[in-house]
Structure formats: C-alpha cells, structure tokens
Design a protein around this motif. Structure first.
Motif, PDB file in Angstrom:
ATOM      1  N   SER A  15      -2.899  12.279  -5.808  1.00 16.39           N
ATOM      2  CA  SER A  15      -3.495  10.988  -6.152  1.00 16.39           C
ATOM      3  C   SER A  15      -3.392  10.001  -4.998  1.00 16.39           C
ATOM      4  O   SER A  15      -2.522  10.127  -4.121  1.00 16.39           O
ATOM      5  N   ALA A  16      -4.258   9.008  -5.012  1.00 18.44           N
ATOM      6  CA  ALA A  16      -4.198   7.933  -4.015  1.00 18.44           C
ATOM      7  C   ALA A  16      -2.855   7.222  -4.082  1.00 18.44           C
ATOM      8  O   ALA A  16      -2.267   6.878  -3.045  1.00 18.44           O
ATOM      9  N   VAL A  17      -2.353   7.021  -5.287  1.00 19.64           N
ATOM     10  CA  VAL A  17      -1.082   6.297  -5.418  1.00 19.64           C
ATOM     11  C   VAL A  17       0.079   7.144  -4.903  1.00 19.64           C
ATOM     12  O   VAL A  17       1.008   6.613  -4.263  1.00 19.64           O
ATOM     13  N   GLY A  18       0.011   8.452  -5.110  1.00 14.51           N
ATOM     14  CA  GLY A  18       1.050   9.334  -4.578  1.00 14.51           C
ATOM     15  C   GLY A  18       1.031   9.388  -3.060  1.00 14.51           C
ATOM     16  O   GLY A  18       2.080   9.374  -2.408  1.00 14.51           O
ATOM     17  N   ALA A  19      -0.177   9.448  -2.496  1.00 16.98           N
ATOM     18  CA  ALA A  19      -0.302   9.479  -1.039  1.00 16.98           C
ATOM     19  C   ALA A  19       0.172   8.160  -0.423  1.00 16.98           C
ATOM     20  O   ALA A  19       0.856   8.145   0.607  1.00 16.98           O
ATOM     21  N   ALA A  20      -0.178   7.059  -1.049  1.00 16.98           N
ATOM     22  CA  ALA A  20       0.252   5.746  -0.547  1.00 16.98           C
ATOM     23  C   ALA A  20       1.767   5.614  -0.625  1.00 16.98           C
ATOM     24  O   ALA A  20       2.418   5.145   0.319  1.00 16.98           O
ATOM     25  N   ALA A  21       2.342   6.041  -1.736  1.00 16.07           N
ATOM     26  CA  ALA A  21       3.791   5.958  -1.904  1.00 16.07           C
ATOM     27  C   ALA A  21       4.511   6.762  -0.829  1.00 16.07           C
ATOM     28  O   ALA A  21       5.511   6.303  -0.259  1.00 16.07           O
ATOM     29  N   ALA A  22       4.003   7.958  -0.530  1.00 18.13           N
ATOM     30  CA  ALA A  22       4.652   8.810   0.475  1.00 18.13           C
ATOM     31  C   ALA A  22       4.649   8.137   1.845  1.00 18.13           C
ATOM     32  O   ALA A  22       5.619   8.228   2.593  1.00 18.13           O
TER      33      ALA A  22
END
Lengths: 274, 274
Positions: free
Chosen positions: B143-150
């Motif tokens: 997800s976009a949110v998972g990629a951003a968080a990483a």
C-alpha cells in the motif's frame, strides 16, 4: 526537537540500496540491517525487493514460523531462528550482528511497519553509539490486513482503523477507548491479534461497543492464515461473529454502516452512484 | 442478508488461480477480471502474483499514469488507458470485456483494496446477470501508506486510522467527524489525498482538530511519490506541517502522543521497555 523541513530524498535511498554496507569515517565497516516484509505468507506475495534483501544478507534473524515461509532462500545463510527468544532479544541479536560488520536481514511477516519488527529494530539500532550505529532499511510488504481484505472482497474501500487487541504492551483501557472512537466515527475496523487462548473476553467487549453504533447485521469478515496453506475465509455479522473460531492467526474486519455482502463478497462502497 | 458461516477456503482460491477462466453451465466462456495491486510505483515493489496476473491478461485497463509504471509488461496486450475517462466508465469497460470472454487485468496503484479499484470493479461485476457475471480476483499490493511509513521509519507501529480527505464522494462532515474521533482516540493518522489545487482548507482544519488533542511538536511525516523517481520524504511537526508542499501525490502521517523522531527516523513505539 528540530525536525522541520528535514529531507531524505531518493538519492539517499538509491545510495543505501546500491551500497548496502557503507564505510564510516573510522574505517570500521558499518553494518546494515534490512527489516524485510515477507508479506502474508506465500512467496508469490513477497516483493522482488524483499527477496533481494534476503538473498544479499549474510545473517537472517526471525521467528521460526516466518523463517519457515522463506526457507528456500536461506540455504547459504547464518540463520538465527528464535522460537522461544523474546522479540527484544531477537532484534538485539540482529543489531549486534550488524555492529560486528555483518549484513543482516530481520524477517517480519506482512508489513514490518504494522505491528512488525520495524520499530523495535530501529529503536535498538538508534541506542547504539553513533560511530557504530548500523544503517537500517525498512522494506515494506503486503500487509496481513491487505491480504485479508483482498480475500474478503473490498471491505477497506473507505476510511478504516487498525487496532490490535493484544494488551501485553498496551493497557486495555487505551484499546477500548480506541474501539469506542473508531465505532463512533463509522470507520471500518480491522482487528489484529483478536483473541488468544488466554485472552477471550476482549473481542466480546469490542462486539458490544460496536453494536451500540451499528446494526446487528453489519458484515464481519474473518480471515485465517491468509496466503498460507490453512487459509480460510468466513463471513459473519456483528451480532454473531464471536461465535466463529477466532485465534491469534485470525484477522477480523468489521464493516462500516454502508458495508454489504453480495455473492459472497464483502464490499464497503466508496460512494459512487452506480 | 444470510451471511453467517459462509466459507471461501483456499481450495476455491486455488481453483480460480489455476483456471482463471472457467466454464459456466451454458457453455459460454466465463470472463475473469484480476484487480492487480501494482504497489506504490517501482516494479521491485510489485509481487510475483501481481506480475503473473498482468502477464496472463489479454486486456489491461487502467489510468495512464499507472499503466506507465508497468509498461514493460504490456507489450503484447490490448491496453485500454483512460487518462480522461472517469473511474466508473473505466471499470465498466473492464467488466464488459470480461463478459465478452476476455481475460482482463485492472491496474490499481498501491493496494487495490485501499481507495483503489477493487470495490468499484466488484460492484459493477456484481450488477451483471449471474449467468455472465465475471469472476473477480483481488490481488493485494504494497500500500501507499505502507511504503510511506517504511521511508519515514516506523510511524505505524501502533494502532492507526486511515482517512481520505477527498470530499468528492464523501461529505466533509463525515471526514471531519472521523478526524475528530481518530484524534481523540490517539490513533496515528494517515491521510490519503490530503490536498489538491482546488481543495486547500481541509488539511488546515485537520491540523486544528488534531492540535486540540496532541502537542504542537508531534511529528508529522510527508512522503511524495514513494517508490517513484520523484520520491521525497519530509519530516515536520503538527504545528508546521501545512507549510510544507503537499498535493494529491503526497501521503501524510501524523504521529500519536508517543511518536518521536531520532536520527531522521519517525518512530511510534509499540511499548517495549528497552
């Protein structure tokens, strides 16, 4: 805390990706830890970037169950499986190995940034003195909640809240308050760690809280072992879902006021007029 | 609605995966649509399962920007790119092509189940008469949110709420109420579609709401174009983050009361005593 405007651009990331282990000023070989999101289970759900990080590692650390999922990639590695070791000890081993100059991968199921190992590894690495502090790279993965949603249909198509019901590290009062707020805000609610052999009453309390805000017929999806051999998907309702089998390997998704089930698929509409 | 106890097990999924296009009783070749999560951008973040679904498709439908990200896989396909076409029309084309017997892939960035195309394709497919209704398979993505968080570190390590600020399909009052509840519940808050050229006041209102519940120094991370060439990561605070550049390609993550920044990484502690 001065954080305004700090920038980490793609150049920095490209550098880390290409070099992995960099030299610091002292000439000491600086360690590198990749926290690798292996996705929900099957290798076909693991990204090429995660696979490359595992292949490049000299040492792979993880919980035995998750190491088993990626066993075919670990043939030539030093593997530190830690079935019984606690999470802090496991991540500290990874940090120590990196400080010793090893290229380390920490395996985390799903997305390592969602109740995974990303935070603990970062916290422990940042406690190391700056001159030996390993570089830490978080490699995202397909999350357990995303995999569960895909099997159910499209339950997360509108705003959602993700809550872990484990009260080992979080007071139950905090979890209950969050459940109240998520229910009142009509969020779709995804529950990690919904129930264990020891902890059985919390999921019943969640049901009661949400029932004060949503109809008894609100769809609830339960997914067990998404993307693994024992995968199973169950559709139920807010009134009845706690009668179904639920354990620590289950992920529960409670629909919002608009969620419906048709032809076996659970769908939260985004709001299009069709 | 009778949904209690309905089960879709791994056998059913394995059947769909292996057969793709099945025969229904009439002898008409039943169509198959895979809604494919291509991840946040770079092909190295797309799962092998997603890649296989694209390779197996005869027709690939998607927004031009996302088709561009997977162009090298589309050489021999019928590609229906729809820069200007509205989302409903685009997904209806996919359903119609599947009803006509084609094996169709709908490309969706990030995870198709999170503000992506999974819901709309399912809704439209389910409107088709049962005897020609295409089988729909949702393939999750990072997800976009998972990629951003990483990229930020580990900001989502505790309970979080995901909210889209787009009021095209959702009344602003609903979005505001959810923001209030998420702020009161001390959720980490991830904002999709935080701001557009037309819509600039909502993010300021979100800032004001959360400021009533959290200190001005609460870390806020802004990620632009995660996993794409223009990727950029900015760390700011709840007091100041709306002074930073934010647009529809940005993802904003507001920390909870425990979130901190150290050495350029944004971390929400899980609660371990270290």
């Amino acid at each position: 805390m001065r954080t305004g405007g700090a920038v980490r651009g793609s150049d920095a990331n490209a550098f880390i990706a290409q070099n992995g282990i960099s030299q610091c000023n002292s000439g000491h070989r600086r360690g590198q830890i990749s926290v690798v999101g292996i996705g929900p289970g099957h290798l076909s759900d693991m990204s090429p970037r995660a696979r490359e990080a595992l292949v490049a590692a000299e040492v792979v650390v993880g919980y035995d169950t998750y190491l088993e999922l990626v066993r075919e990639l670990l043939a030539d590695k030093e593997v530190i499986g830690t079935g019984m070791m606690r999470e802090i000890e496991r991540c500290q081993v990874a940090v120590d190995q990196a400080i010793a100059g090893k290229r380390v991968a920490v395996v985390s199921s799903g997305d390592p940034g969602i109740y995974g190992m990303a935070g603990l590894v970062l916290e422990l690495a940042l406690k190391a003195p700056a001159d030996v502090r390993p570089a830490v790279d978080i490699i995202p993965g397909i999350s357990a909640v995303g995999a569960a949603a895909a099997l159910l249909g499209a339950p997360l198509m509108h705003d959602f809240a993700v809550i872990s019901l484990s009260d080992l590290l979080t007071p139950w009062e905090v979890i209950r308050k969050r459940t109240e707020m998520a229910a009142a805000g009509d969020f779709v609610i995804a529950l990690y760690n919904p129930k264990s052999t020891r902890r059985v009453s919390q999921i019943e309390e969640v049901r009661e809280i949400v029932l004060r805000h949503r109809p008894a017929a609100t769809p609830v999806g339960i997914v067990h072992h998404a993307s693994r051999p024992k995968e199973k998907v169950v559709l139920s309702t807010l009134a009845d879902f706690t009668k179904e089998f639920i354990d620590m390997f289950s992920l529960v998704i409670i629909g919002n006021s608009q969620t419906y089930v048709k032809d076996g698929r659970m769908i939260t509409p985004r709001g299009y007029r069709l």
